[in-house]
Structures are given as C-alpha cells and as structure tokens.
Design a protein around this motif. Structure first.
Motif, PDB file in Angstrom:
ATOM      1  N   GLU A 314       0.808  -1.219   0.000  1.00 15.43           N
ATOM      2  CA  GLU A 314       0.000   0.000   0.000  1.00 15.43           C
ATOM      3  C   GLU A 314       0.842   1.271   0.000  1.00 15.43           C
ATOM      4  N   THR A 315       2.008   1.230   0.653  1.00 17.42           N
ATOM      5  CA  THR A 315       2.777   2.457   0.853  1.00 17.42           C
ATOM      6  C   THR A 315       4.244   2.121   1.077  1.00 17.42           C
ATOM      7  N   LEU A 340      -4.583   3.317   8.151  1.00 14.42           N
ATOM      8  CA  LEU A 340      -4.164   2.121   7.433  1.00 14.42           C
ATOM      9  C   LEU A 340      -3.407   1.167   8.340  1.00 14.42           C
TER      10      LEU A 340
END
Length: 403
Positions: A314-315, A340
């Motif tokens: 995601e990141t 998140l």
C-alpha cells in the motif's frame, strides 16, 4: 509563559499541586526531557523531577534498589555495575531516534514502561517495579508496594503507575528489582532469510531449551545500519545467548546446529553482541536525523512480518523486528497513515501501535497512542478521575509527559 516548578521534596510537590488545583492550572510532568509523544503542552506550567535525585537504598544481596524519580539512569547503572547487577528489561534510549537531548531518569523509565530486547523473556519495566511513592492530583502523598515482591489483590497501584506517562500522578520515588549481569554473551546470526523464514527460525529457537534472551530480524534494507555494516551480507536474523561461559558455549553449539537448516550461520563475540543489542534497543537504524514517521507496533510474533508485507503493498515502509517478531519498528517514507496501520493490525488479530516520531504538525494531528475500546476508555477515565479529580494532569493524556 510557562513556569517550571522544580520541587526538592514530596511536601513541596504536594504544595505545588494543591496550588495548581486551586488555580485550575494544569501541569505538564517532565522528567529528563528525552522524549515527547506529541507537540502539545504549550502554555502549561511544568512540574519537573530534576531535583528529586539520588539513590535512597541499594541492597545488592537482595537485588533491590530504591531511588528518587529524577535520578539519572547513568547514575543508577554506574552503581549497579560496581556489583555486576543490571536492569533486566534493558530500557531503551530514544534520544538519537527522536533527535532530542535531556537525561534519561529512572522515574521516566518506569513512567514510560521503557523496555528493550530482553522484555519478551524477562518482562517489561513494570514487572521489575516493586514499589512507588507518588503525589496524586489532589496533592496527597501515597506509598504503594515495597522492597519485596508480594502477591497483590485488588488494584495494584505500583503496576498502574508504570506506563502511565504522567496521566495519574507525579512519581517521586521508585523501588525495583535487579538481576546479575551475565558472565558472557554471544549472538548467533543466520543470514539471508526473508521475513517469513526468519519468523519460523526465531520460533524454532524459542522452542528449544537454549534460553535465547534476544531474538530479532534485520532485513537487508536495514542490516547495514547495524554494527557499522559488519554483519554478514543479506538479511540477518540474530539470536542472543547469555550466562556462564561454559553454558553459553554448549547452548550456542546446539542452537547453531538447529539453525543451519534455515541458512548460513555465524556468531558474534561478546563485544559485538553488546553493541548490536544496544543498537537494536535504541532503534539505531532509524536514528537518521529526519522526521520521517516511526511506529512502534506490538503484535503477535507470527503477525509482524504479515503486517509489514501488507503495508508494503500500500505504501513505502521500512522495518525491522524485535521480540521474536512481536515488536515491529516501522518507518514510513511519507505520511504515517494511522488509519491504514491500525486497520491492518486489527485484521491480523489486534495489537498496539504508537507513533513515536513525526513532524510536530503530524504528531499534533494524529492519535499517537492506540485507540481503546469504549469499555476500556470508560475504565481509564474512572481511574484518572480517582487519581486526579481536578484534571491537573489531564493534558498529559493527550500529549504524553516529556520524559
């Protein structure tokens, strides 16, 4: 402008708190000033423990010590080293990570429950705390516990103070237990394991009768930032053994044989072992002089690598693992993305995430400590009201005391 109160005694502390109650003036508790959980606190008067310093009693035979809360940790450890004793929980020093100064104090250690690599086998700081003296939010001087370990029924005030971050009372004195310094220590290093393989190796090591006292995994992305880059190439899974020299030698041989099925195995001598575990304790890999967000995440040991793998999809993140994988030190490349992080923690069975570092603005806008359920928060609120009915220490709930 904030006023700094620096009392010389419990009685003076009581008078300051009573005056603050009368004036409806909240207080920020400050120890050695080595950390803060956020950018709050502006305008509040400060209640410092700096002048409450000194070792009150030390009994090496009973392995207990009593010290005033503002006693520098260096003074405590210097006295203990003369008798080859130690704080078993290895209190971490966050100054390099946070880019702060100050002097770590023994009161700050217990107020923040600061616990290092040995915590998963020796317990946290609170598990070593035997007794405490404090002044509550009504200015009352209270003593809880003593110099021996006893069974406790009802509310354990001593354990309640540990990790309270100044939200309940101002600690003036602590009594804690000690352990002997091990005769020697070495580290078994397994190279080139990915995060999942490392979790399996550490679980195998912990299931053996070799008494591992430290279990961490340093992925390739961070491995070179430890021990001056002298760890073997590739990721490093590190397992510490401590004790009598003959015993450590036999246990190391047994552990090395078992770990050979996972990957290449080597060992570190006592000097490198001491340096490596200090650097793991103090999050040396992320002490980079930046404000990039750093999370301290506690989950089940089998869930740590799963959490990092999910977040990497995601990141941008970097991470390493302590406590057999149950403690994840996670650095975000940009936004801390609290929602998140906590969503994935919940999906993996739950845990705790604390945002330890970020820019002042981000810290102020983020819930830095783990949100509690309604029932737990209601209980916490009732406890705070009993200790601090006027809310003199209430600001420390949101911002964290500057220990």
């Amino acid at each position: 402008m904030s006023v700094i109160h620096d009392p010389l005694s419990e009685e003076a502390t009581s008078r300051i708190i009573r005056a603050a109650v009368a004036a409806s003036s909240p207080l920020e508790i400050r120890g050695g000033g080595t950390r803060t959980l956020s950018a709050g606190g502006a305008g509040r008067d400060i209640l410092s423990s700096a002048s409450l310093s000194g070792i009150v009693a030390y009994n090496p035979a009973e392995m207990t010590m009593t010290a005033k809360s503002g006693t520098p940790l260096d003074d405590i450890e210097a006295a203990l080293s003369e008798c080859r004793q130690m704080l078993s929980f290895e209190p971490l020093d966050v100054r390099a990570l946070l880019g702060t100064g100050g002097i770590p104090t023994i009161g700050g250690v217990f107020a923040t429950n600061a616990s290092g690599p040995r915590r998963f086998v020796a317990g946290a700081a609170r598990d070593s705390l035997l007794g405490v003296r404090f002044v509550n939010g009504s200015g009352e001087i209270v003593k809880a516990g003593g110099r021996v370990m006893k069974n406790v029924t009802g509310l354990d005030l001593t354990k309640l103070m540990a990790g309270s971050f100044g939200t309940l009372a101002f600690m003036t004195e602590v009594t804690f237990r000690l352990l002997p310094v091990p005769e020697t220590a070495l580290t078994v290093v397994i190279s080139d394991l990915n995060d999942a393989q490392a979790a399996a190796a550490m679980a195998t090591a912990m299931s053996m009768s070799v008494e591992v006292s430290g279990a961490a995994h340093l992925p390739e992305s961070v491995r070179g930032r430890f021990l001056g880059g002298r760890l073997p190439g590739g990721a490093a899974t590190v397992l510490r053994l401590e004790g009598l020299s003959a015993s450590v030698s036999v246990r190391a041989e047994k552990l090395t044989a078992a770990m050979a099925s996972f990957g290449p195995v080597g060992t570190l001598d006592p000097a490198d072992t001491a340096q490596l575990w200090r650097e793991i304790r103090d999050v040396h890999a992320f002490a980079d002089g930046t404000a990039r967000p750093v999370w301290r995440i506690s989950v089940a040991p089998t869930a740590g690598h799963q959490l990092v793998a999910a977040l990497r999809l995601e990141t941008g993140v970097d991470a390493f693992y302590d406590w057999q994988g149950g403690l994840v030190w996670l650095r975000m490349e940009s936004d801390p993305d609290a929602e998140l992080v906590r969503r994935y923690i919940k999906a993996l069975g739950g845990g705790h995430a604390t945002l330890l570092r970020a820019s002042a603005g981000v810290m102020a806008a983020t819930q830095v400590t783990q949100p509690q359920g309604e029932a737990i928060e209601a209980l916490n609120a009732r406890i705070r009201e009993k200790f601090d009915p006027a809310g003199i220490f209430a600001g420390n709930v949101a911002t964290g005391a500057r220990y």
